[in-house]
Design an enzyme around this catalytic site. Sequence first.
Site, PDB file in Angstrom:
ATOM      1  N   LYS A  79       0.862  -1.185   0.000  1.00  0.00           N
ATOM      2  CA  LYS A  79       0.000   0.000   0.000  1.00  0.00           C
ATOM      3  C   LYS A  79       0.896   1.233   0.000  1.00  0.00           C
ATOM      4  O   LYS A  79       1.923   1.258   0.698  1.00  0.00           O
ATOM      5  CB  LYS A  79      -0.879  -0.044   1.255  1.00  0.00           C
ATOM      6  CG  LYS A  79      -1.907   1.063   1.371  1.00  0.00           C
ATOM      7  CD  LYS A  79      -2.749   0.869   2.640  1.00  0.00           C
ATOM      8  CE  LYS A  79      -3.834   1.893   2.800  1.00  0.00           C
ATOM      9  NZ  LYS A  79      -4.625   1.675   4.046  1.00  0.00           N
ATOM     10  N   SER A 154      -9.497   1.565   3.152  1.00  0.00           N
ATOM     11  CA  SER A 154      -8.688   2.339   2.233  1.00  0.00           C
ATOM     12  C   SER A 154      -7.662   1.519   1.454  1.00  0.00           C
ATOM     13  O   SER A 154      -7.116   2.024   0.466  1.00  0.00           O
ATOM     14  CB  SER A 154      -7.964   3.444   3.005  1.00  0.00           C
ATOM     15  OG  SER A 154      -7.095   2.886   3.968  1.00  0.00           O
ATOM     16  N   SER A 178      -9.463  -0.811   7.334  1.00  0.00           N
ATOM     17  CA  SER A 178      -8.929  -0.663   5.978  1.00  0.00           C
ATOM     18  C   SER A 178      -8.214  -1.869   5.380  1.00  0.00           C
ATOM     19  O   SER A 178      -7.920  -1.855   4.191  1.00  0.00           O
ATOM     20  CB  SER A 178      -7.987   0.531   5.922  1.00  0.00           C
ATOM     21  OG  SER A 178      -8.740   1.689   5.753  1.00  0.00           O
TER      22      SER A 178
HETATM   23  N1  GLN Z   1     -12.813   3.897   6.606  1.00  0.00           N
HETATM   24  C1  GLN Z   1     -12.212   4.315   7.840  1.00  0.00           C
HETATM   25  C2  GLN Z   1     -11.830   5.760   7.743  1.00  0.00           C
HETATM   26  O1  GLN Z   1     -12.149   6.354   6.779  1.00  0.00           O
HETATM   27  C3  GLN Z   1     -11.027   3.451   8.174  1.00  0.00           C
HETATM   28  C4  GLN Z   1      -9.857   3.751   7.340  1.00  0.00           C
HETATM   29  C5  GLN Z   1      -8.654   2.950   7.733  1.00  0.00           C
HETATM   30  O2  GLN Z   1      -8.740   1.915   8.388  1.00  0.00           O
HETATM   31  N2  GLN Z   1      -7.504   3.457   7.339  1.00  0.00           N
HETATM   32  O3  GLN Z   1     -11.228   6.301   8.591  1.00  0.00           O
END
Ligand code: GLN
Length: 487
Positions: A79, A154, A178
């Site tokens: 990532k 994400s 994420s």
């Molecule tokens: N969707 C969650 C957020 O927007 C989690 C994102 C993540 O785990 N990086 O914060």
Amino acid sequence: MELFRLTAHELHDKLRAGEITSVEITQSVLERINAVDSKIQAYVTVVEELALEQARIVDVHLRDGDPLPLLAGIPVSLKDLICTKGIPTTCSSRILQDFVPPYDATVAQKLNDQQIVMLGKLNMDEFAMGSSTENSAFMVTRNPWDLERIPGGSSGGAAAAIAADAAICALGSDTGGSIRQPAALCGIVGMKPTYGRVSRYGLVAFASSLDQIGPLTKDVTDCAWMLNAICGHDPMDSTSVNLPVPDFTQSLVQDIEDLRIGIPDEYFIEGMESDVERRVREAIAELEGLGAQVVRVSLPHSEYAVATYYIIAPAEASANLARYDGVRYGFRAEETTDLIDMYKKTRSKGFGSEVKRRIMLGTYALSSGFYDAYYLKAQKVRTLIKQDFDEAFEQVDVIVAPTSPTGAFKIGEKVDDPLQMYLSDILTIPANLAGLPGISIPCGLTLQNLPVGLQIVGKPFDEETVLRTAYTYEQNTDHHKQRPTLE
Ligand code: GLN
């Protein structure tokens, strides 16, 4: 043979048997990327030459019969918020578009020590803020099961790449879901280890008390191999824990006789897709059939998890993102009148709208007069959420639930409704707030042919029981073998 379709452990066996070379594997995966990435848009950067050079080196060692680590010669992608020396690390943000880190994150270094083949860097929601990968400043990654749908986020690039066989293994990060949510939506395995298990050194920080790096893989065995490679104490990260790291391959046994599985009442929520619930209930029945004992548990403060997270995570993000001021590195706006104007224009142009929203929310929650009402209160509720888990784990060994309340949604469906977007993490956020390990594994498809993820959450530092449960389920079902037809 289409080598790109295999898992790391299958490729490892063939490499060691002398049937194939790492260059052949690498070429196969690079060709796959060329064939499918224009459709799924998972990669921000592909480092083809570096990959082939690393593969050649492994092949020389193999020919010479040198001892090699397990993952040697296996193509892996990261990532794009894990720092890689000499390879751009953008966080899918304009503000870091041209950033080339001068050092490797500890996990990247650990993978290099394994002599993996580095393929490239994967698309994500900008600074990991999002659940759909639509917040990338560069492109929207598509779900290989249905190109009109989001892959989750994400770590959407990572999940899509694994599901489309455009990488063998990947690393993502999980702050509120994420890794697990995109893994669920793309029908692959994704694991968030216990907070402190994996060093965050060189992981671009979003919310430091929640962020954790973990693997996205095609099956549970590869997940255990990747965990073995990346876990462990790191003096460069004061929150990494100095505990012995078990050999996680020892957990790859089919044995859940008498395992007590907790099913939280609060996790089968209103608004959950009926197909998702059906698949998950079937999976629970399957686990019961394999010898596990199913126990109802209650996590009464779950309903406050999303609200708590959306105070704590933005508060930490607002502090962490203060460093992007156009002074030392990253994007700097041109034609500015003075320093303050330069800050303003740099941050206005450099950040996307979701990142700005989080910075504003976080700054507000931390500001004088509001700190006690928001941030301090959220920290107290976080403790209550953690205590719910502590109590549940007095009765059970793992907690099993859906990973996401729905299958992959359509691109554009939730972009104008941040609250709806935030709610897609309702079932993953509690484990982050409590610091617990959690995995998502495939447990079937909806009627629309979209993957459903089964989430297994464990006690702190008990990744072993999580993996053992996941492995037992996987070995007795075929869901992990289902792949999207991209051609
Ligand atoms: N969707 C969650 C957020 O927007 C989690 C994102 C993540 O785990 N990086 O914060």
